[in-house]
Write a protein that holds these residues in place. Structure first.
Motif, mmCIF file in Angstrom:
data_model
loop_
_atom_site.group_PDB
_atom_site.id
_atom_site.type_symbol
_atom_site.label_atom_id
_atom_site.label_comp_id
_atom_site.label_asym_id
_atom_site.label_seq_id
_atom_site.Cartn_x
_atom_site.Cartn_y
_atom_site.Cartn_z
ATOM 1 N N SER A 2 7.091 53.937 11.457
ATOM 2 C CA SER A 2 6.294 53.993 10.236
ATOM 3 C C SER A 2 7.151 54.466 9.063
ATOM 4 C CB SER A 2 5.111 54.943 10.432
ATOM 5 O OG SER A 2 5.580 56.244 10.739
ATOM 6 N N ASN A 3 6.736 54.053 7.872
ATOM 7 C CA ASN A 3 7.407 54.490 6.656
ATOM 8 C C ASN A 3 6.768 55.770 6.127
ATOM 9 O OD1 ASN A 3 9.086 52.334 6.758
ATOM 10 N ND2 ASN A 3 8.484 51.437 4.808
ATOM 11 N N GLN A 4 7.548 56.507 5.369
ATOM 12 C CA GLN A 4 7.037 57.682 4.671
ATOM 13 C C GLN A 4 7.835 57.824 3.387
ATOM 14 O OE1 GLN A 4 9.691 60.661 7.534
ATOM 15 N NE2 GLN A 4 7.611 61.202 7.103
ATOM 16 N N SER A 5 7.321 58.646 2.485
ATOM 17 C CA SER A 5 8.064 58.867 1.248
ATOM 18 C C SER A 5 9.301 59.708 1.542
ATOM 19 C CB SER A 5 7.188 59.574 0.216
ATOM 20 O OG SER A 5 6.936 60.915 0.614
ATOM 21 N N TYR A 9 9.931 62.797 4.146
ATOM 22 C CA TYR A 9 11.093 62.783 5.044
ATOM 23 C C TYR A 9 11.867 64.097 4.950
ATOM 24 C CZ TYR A 9 15.466 60.912 7.096
ATOM 25 O OH TYR A 9 16.578 60.689 7.870
ATOM 26 N N GLN A 64 10.413 54.801 -0.308
ATOM 27 C CA GLN A 64 9.924 54.777 1.071
ATOM 28 C C GLN A 64 11.108 54.704 2.034
ATOM 29 O OE1 GLN A 64 6.398 54.798 2.167
ATOM 30 N NE2 GLN A 64 6.486 55.718 0.116
ATOM 31 N N ILE A 65 10.988 55.413 3.133
ATOM 32 C CA ILE A 65 12.063 55.482 4.117
ATOM 33 C C ILE A 65 11.430 55.524 5.506
ATOM 34 C CG2 ILE A 65 12.161 58.015 3.991
ATOM 35 C CD1 ILE A 65 15.219 57.820 4.289
ATOM 36 N N VAL A 66 12.072 54.907 6.465
ATOM 37 C CA VAL A 66 11.535 54.904 7.832
ATOM 38 C C VAL A 66 11.598 56.322 8.395
ATOM 39 C CG1 VAL A 66 11.827 54.005 10.174
ATOM 40 C CG2 VAL A 66 12.217 52.510 8.199
ATOM 41 N N SER A 67 10.508 56.777 8.959
ATOM 42 C CA SER A 67 10.460 58.140 9.501
ATOM 43 C C SER A 67 11.429 58.285 10.671
ATOM 44 C CB SER A 67 9.042 58.492 9.946
ATOM 45 O OG SER A 67 8.637 57.637 10.989
#
Length: 254
Positions: A2-5, A9, A64-67
């Motif tokens: 999942s992505n997160q900001s 992160y 956005q960055i992958v967790s």
């Protein structure tokens, strides 16, 4: 995955590192630096969550960055080389990734903001000055190891050799050990003409700013290794922000 900001992160707490069989010992000494080099230590209150959000909240929330969750608890440490291994596993790749993501988001405005892309690596990624090598380095992306300046040297210690609360200890030995480590980082900062640096242990991060070239330093409030969650300044975020300070066109140097 999942992505997160990027903010989420960097807001993740680091997992506590167990200690096993550690033996008390003194910190590194060298004829080139010592506790007596530190003439004054003052607070650096501006190194805080609110300042980081004020300056970089826009990209921290938008990028956005992958967790990358911590999947298993770290093994115990007994000495500094052990801690270096845990650092390389838990912290360094995440800071590098976060810096890369931040600079990607800032790319159209880098010149306007007077920033250069920075990465985070071992001290050997910057030039050796008189054969001294700090533990970590913030260097300009694309530079050569032999010629790169370490824009914010870091030194790693273990918590049974250095703690931020030694600063106010009534024990003269602890006070000396506190300043001895600051003197080591101050020496590295002086060699590279860097304004900023830090001390990282398995329990806390302390950011350092040189006020002048005569041993006057400002130190941040200690950031606990396990601090995390919304609105909390974490070790990950603190080191990321040191990278952003190191990226500033002229302010990184003293």
């Amino acid at each position: 995955m999942s992505n997160q900001s990027l903010l989420q992160y960097l807001s993740v707490a680091l997992p506590a590192i167990p200690i096993q069989g550690a033996a008390p010992s003194r910190n590194t000494t060298n004829p080139r630096y010592g506790a007596g080099d530190i003439s004054q230590v003052v607070d650096w209150p501006e190194f805080n969550y609110a300042t980081i959000i004020q300056r970089y909240g826009g990209i921290l929330n938008s990028k956005q960055i992958v967790s990358d969750p911590f999947r298993s608890p770290p093994a115990a440490i007994r000495d500094e080389p052990h801690f270096h291994l845990r650092f390389a596993e838990l912290l360094q790749p995440r800071v590098r990734r976060a810096l890369r993501a931040g600079f990607e988001e800032l790319a159209p405005r880098l010149q306007q903001l007077n920033l250069v892309p920075i990465t985070f690596d071992g001290g050997g990624s910057a030039a050796y000055v008189d054969q001294f090598r700090p533990d970590t380095a913030f260097v300009v992306v694309g530079g050569t190891y032999a010629d790169s300046t370490n824009r914010a040297p870091g030194d790693m210690k273990v918590s049974w050799k250095w703690r931020s609360d030694y600063r106010h200890s009534q024990n003269a030995f602890f006070q000396e050990q506190y300043k001895q480590v600051l003197a080591q980082v101050n020496f590295y900062m002086g060699q590279h003409k860097a304004r900023h640096g830090f001390v990282l242990t398995n329990t806390e991060l302390v950011a350092i700013k040189r006020i002048d070239t005569n041993g006057r330093l400002a130190v941040s409030s200690a950031i606990p290794w396990t601090a995390g969650g919304h609105g909390q300044l974490t070790v990950l975020m603190g080191i990321w922000y040191l990278g952003m300070l190191a990226a500033e066109g002229t302010n990184w140097t003293l």
